[in-house]
Design an enzyme around this catalytic site. Structure first.
Site, PDB file in Angstrom:
ATOM      1  CB  SER A 242      19.271  58.763   0.526  1.00  0.00           C
ATOM      2  OG  SER A 242      18.476  57.619   0.669  1.00  0.00           O
ATOM      3  CE  LYS A 243      14.498  61.247  -6.306  1.00  0.00           C
ATOM      4  NZ  LYS A 243      13.950  61.053  -7.635  1.00  0.00           N
ATOM      5  NE  ARG A 244      18.337  52.664  -0.081  1.00  0.00           N
ATOM      6  CZ  ARG A 244      19.597  52.946  -0.351  1.00  0.00           C
ATOM      7  NH1 ARG A 244      20.043  52.879  -1.569  1.00  0.00           N
ATOM      8  NH2 ARG A 244      20.435  53.306   0.621  1.00  0.00           N
ATOM      9  CB  CYS A 246      12.840  60.113   2.863  1.00  0.00           C
ATOM     10  SG  CYS A 246      14.238  60.360   3.916  1.00  0.00           S
TER      11      CYS A 246
END
Ligand code: GLU
Length: 316
Positions: A242-244, A246
């Site tokens: 998930s973008k958030r 990492c």
């Protein structure tokens, strides 16, 4: 006016919809080194056409992260939102030549008419309903590009020969969206050509976009750059990141002055390179300088994998 660079021109083209994350950092480092190791230029282009998803300030956040890692770009950062007249010109040329047409179908209509999904990630193949003209009373929504019933092929520097029959995988695809913006494929093709990009190095999630972009390049009589699709970063169990979770940025709490060197070494390892143990005490500049001299694209793996440092750094 565009500045011209030689011989290799690479680029990193983030969408400023969030901070850099480990996956995009792989694209940053890979595209930077592939261009710079050959004495080329490396450009940064902000892909900010999808305005509802753009987060104000994220462009500056991404650029600060690049600077903190010593990944300095050439020339001015280009913003797609300032270049819509170029995309309009290309679109007009395509429509005039009968290569693109207005489509009045809604997503739900397309899903209803189409048979089983064929494309990658369950994408629905557009059945060509509006190709021969809009049905009476149907208002135009999007503009679609005609595709042909024949494979579009290219050679990727990591994945080798790739071939896709767009008529089967996606059908006529959208070049201007029903909600207004020019579609990513059109903008990227126009910009790569206008900026003289000769080498596109990006994540393998965009591998299936490339045949569409090559089709567009051919119709617009634009040169095709070389393509290199880097392995995707997954979580430790192979799951999608998930973008958030990492984020790689100072604003997300990372101390890049302290951890930047380790981060770069881990990305290099992920890309199949073998930074020597002595670099463990080196600065980001020293790690980059080693990588510029030693980067070997033939060692880049095709398979997705985890970046070992991700969870501890991202949750600090
Ligand atoms: N803006 C795209 C993204 O952030 C990348 C486009 C490209 O590299 O062609 O996924």
């Amino acid at each position: 006016m565009e500045v011209s660079y030689a011989p290799v021109v690479g680029r990193f083209a983030p969408s400023p919809t969030g901070p850099l994350h480990v996956g995009s950092l792989v694209a940053v480092v890979g595209s930077y080194l592939m261009a710079k190791r050959e004495g080329g230029a490396w450009l940064v282009r902000m892909e900010d056409l999808d305005t509802p998803r753009v987060i104000p300030g994220m462009d500056a956040d991404i650029l600060r992260t690049l600077e903190a890692l010593g990944l300095l770009w050439d020339g001015e950062v280009v913003y797609q939102s300032n270049r819509t007249s170029l995309y309009q010109e290309a679109l007009d040329a395509l429509v005039e030549r009968g290569c693109a047409y207005p489509c009045g179908c809604s997503r739900a209509e397309i899903a209803r008419i189409s048979s089983a999904p064929h494309g990658t990630a369950g994408e629905i193949t557009y059945p060509g309903t509006c190709r021969a003209g809009l049905a009476a009373g149907k208002p135009p929504r999007a503009i679609r590009l005609k595709v042909q019933e024949e494979p579009v092929s290219f050679s990727d520097c990591i994945h080798g020969d790739v071939s896709e029959n767009l008529a089967e995988t996606c059908g006529d695809f959208v070049v201007k969206r029903a909600d207004g913006p020019f579609a990513y494929h059109l903008a990227v093709v126009v910009d790569d050509a206008a900026q003289g990009v000769t080498q596109v190095v990006r994540g393998a999630d965009l591998l299936s976009s490339t045949p569409r972009q090559i089709h567009l390049q051919r119709l617009l009589q634009l040169p095709s750059p070389a393509y290199c699709h880097l392995p995707l970063v997954t979580g430790p169990d192979g799951e999608k990141l998930s973008k958030r979770d990492c984020a790689v940025s100072i604003s997300a709490g990372m101390d890049l002055a302290r951890d930047g060197s380790r981060l770069l070494r881990e990305v290099l390892r992920f890309l199949g390179q073998n930074p020597p143990a002595v670099l463990a005490v080196s600065s980001t500049a020293e790690v980059l300088s080693w990588a510029l001299g030693s980067f070997d694209p033939s060692r880049i793996p095709t398979k997705a994998g985890a970046l070992p440092f991700t969870p501890p750094l991202a949750t600090r």
